[in-house]
Enzyme design. Structure first.
Site, PDB file in Angstrom:
ATOM      1  N   GLY A   3       0.851  -1.190   0.000  1.00 57.76           N
ATOM      2  CA  GLY A   3       0.000   0.000   0.000  1.00 57.76           C
ATOM      3  C   GLY A   3       0.885   1.237   0.000  1.00 57.76           C
ATOM      4  N   GLY A  31      -0.467   4.771  -1.025  1.00 56.51           N
ATOM      5  CA  GLY A  31      -1.607   5.332  -0.303  1.00 56.51           C
ATOM      6  C   GLY A  31      -1.201   6.503   0.587  1.00 56.51           C
ATOM      7  N   GLN A  32      -2.176   7.040   1.327  1.00 57.59           N
ATOM      8  CA  GLN A  32      -1.941   8.247   2.132  1.00 57.59           C
ATOM      9  C   GLN A  32      -0.810   8.038   3.135  1.00 57.59           C
ATOM     10  OE1 GLN A  32      -4.914   9.325   5.002  1.00 57.59           O
ATOM     11  NE2 GLN A  32      -4.232  11.443   5.142  1.00 57.59           N
ATOM     12  N   ASP A  47       2.260  -1.941  -4.379  1.00 55.32           N
ATOM     13  CA  ASP A  47       0.893  -1.423  -4.438  1.00 55.32           C
ATOM     14  C   ASP A  47       0.211  -2.020  -5.662  1.00 55.32           C
ATOM     15  OD1 ASP A  47      -1.453   0.278  -4.252  1.00 55.32           O
ATOM     16  OD2 ASP A  47      -0.230   1.611  -3.018  1.00 55.32           O
ATOM     17  N   ILE A  48      -1.085  -1.749  -5.786  1.00 55.90           N
ATOM     18  CA  ILE A  48      -1.869  -2.323  -6.878  1.00 55.90           C
ATOM     19  C   ILE A  48      -1.563  -1.645  -8.225  1.00 55.90           C
ATOM     20  CG2 ILE A  48      -3.869  -0.802  -6.494  1.00 55.90           C
ATOM     21  CD1 ILE A  48      -4.242  -4.550  -7.090  1.00 55.90           C
ATOM     22  N   TYR A 105     -15.780  -1.073   7.635  1.00 57.92           N
ATOM     23  CA  TYR A 105     -14.366  -0.754   7.870  1.00 57.92           C
ATOM     24  C   TYR A 105     -14.021  -0.958   9.348  1.00 57.92           C
ATOM     25  CZ  TYR A 105     -10.261   2.344   8.266  1.00 57.92           C
ATOM     26  OH  TYR A 105      -9.022   2.890   8.536  1.00 57.92           O
TER      27      TYR A 105
HETATM   28  N1  SER Z   1      -9.350   8.034   8.557  1.00 61.38           N
HETATM   29  C1  SER Z   1     -10.128   6.852   8.449  1.00 61.38           C
HETATM   30  C2  SER Z   1     -11.422   7.090   7.798  1.00 61.38           C
HETATM   31  O1  SER Z   1     -11.919   8.181   7.916  1.00 61.38           O
HETATM   32  C3  SER Z   1     -10.384   6.259   9.797  1.00 61.38           C
HETATM   33  O2  SER Z   1      -9.367   5.370  10.070  1.00 61.38           O
HETATM   34  O3  SER Z   1     -11.956   6.208   7.220  1.00 61.38           O
END
Ligand code: SER
Length: 314
Positions: free
Chosen positions: A8, A11-12, A34-35, A141
């Site tokens: 990843g 990513g951020q 990463d993908i 999530y």
């Molecule tokens: N920053 C994340 C989100 O907003 C929470 O872990 O999904």
């Protein structure tokens, strides 16, 4: 000799963590995965392999071939995107973790995996949320993060896997963009303030959430992974408090630098997610176990974000 793999890596968190690991361990000792296709990755990003976190064989091969000793498995769907595709979010977030836990069991690598404030839920005490408390997350999530914490602890208890984790607050940085999260407003607002002078916020003015400057989050990750093994008392994930504020408070702080800045608010499904997450966090366990200490209070965070984004835009 340490050799790190960041899954990843585009990513951020990945972009900034990779940079810091490259600085600490040397370019040759860090691998990004990463993908995204290799041809789309900037030339200066260092070693890179295209990898799908669901492809356990490829993951295993990469770890063995490159002689990896520590893995940061960051590939996941965030909270808002997860609600749009719950089954895929569950699959990616859980299988992505279980694949690397199995590999860690076989290869004895050290593992970092991120949990989140989203692992808490509406029945959690939402102020100064303790390390150990009621956790009944209501987003897919959040459920994946809560289950993931239990799996990490299970692999430690049953197989001795040295896995470490943090419940990240919302993360705010200027080097990489968030994607599909509920806390994204706290990054978007800076670009809007600089470019347009106004921001339309998808959370209501008094929604307090724990947030953290990316510099602190990256430092926390590395401090945790480098802490002596006997200090690590938590094998689910550590609370980190960061700094708690509401959209209205953030807007007021921005106004100190851009007096004409205006914020407005609209209704959005992400409000419900934010309302189910803590307002503030108690992180005394992290302070005690690995000497955690935050560097960026709100004032410094806002000042840094505004000046760095201005530089980047011009
Ligand atoms: N920053 C994340 C989100 O907003 C929470 O872990 O999904």
């Amino acid at each position: 000799m340490r050799k790190a793999l960041v899954i990843g890596s585009r990513g951020q968190i990945g972009i900034e963590l990779l940079e810091m690991l490259q600085y600490k361990l040397g370019m040759d000792n860090v691998w990004g995965a990463d993908i995204h296709e290799t041809s789309t990755i900037p030339n200066n990003a260092g070693n890179y392999s295209q990898l799908n976190a669901l492809d356990k064989e490829a993951m295993h091969q990469l770890v063995v071939e490159k002689g990896i000793t520590e893995v940061y498995q960051l590939a996941a769907l965030l909270s808002a995107t997860g609600e749009k595709n719950p089954m895929y979010a569950w699959k990616l977030n859980m299988e992505g973790l279980l694949n690397i836990l199995e590999i860690a069991k076989e290869t004895k690598i050290k593992l970092f995996w991120p949990s989140s404030i989203a692992a808490f839920g509406p029945t959690t005490p939402l102020d100064e949320t303790p390390q150990r408390t009621i956790m009944e997350p209501t987003s897919v999530y959040g459920i994946s993060k809560q289950a993931g914490e239990r799996w990490c602890e299970y692999y430690f208890l049953k197989y001795g896997v040295d896995v470490r984790s943090i419940r990240y607050p919302g993360l705010i940085g200027y080097k990489s963009a968030p994607g599909g999260g509920t806390t994204d407003y706290a990054v978007d607002i800076f670009y809007a303030a600089i470019e347009k002078g106004s921001y339309s916020c998808f959370l209501q003015p008094n929604t307090a959430l724990p947030m953290m400057m990316m510099d602190d989050a990256i430092r926390a990750t590395i401090e945790l992974i480098e802490a002596p093994i006997e200090n690590i008392q938590i094998r689910g994930a550590y609370n980190l408090a960061g700094v708690s504020f509401t959209p209205a408070q953030l807007a007021n702080e921005i106004k100190k630098h851009i007096p004409t800045f205006e914020i407005s608010y609209y209704d959005d499904f992400r409000q419900q997610l934010a309302d189910s997450w803590p307002n503030s966090i108690d992180d005394t366990q992290a302070q005690k176990d690995w000497n955690w200490k935050i560097n960026f209070p709100l004032e410094t965070l806002v000042k840094t974000m505004l000046s760095e984004i201005k530089k980047r835009i011009s």
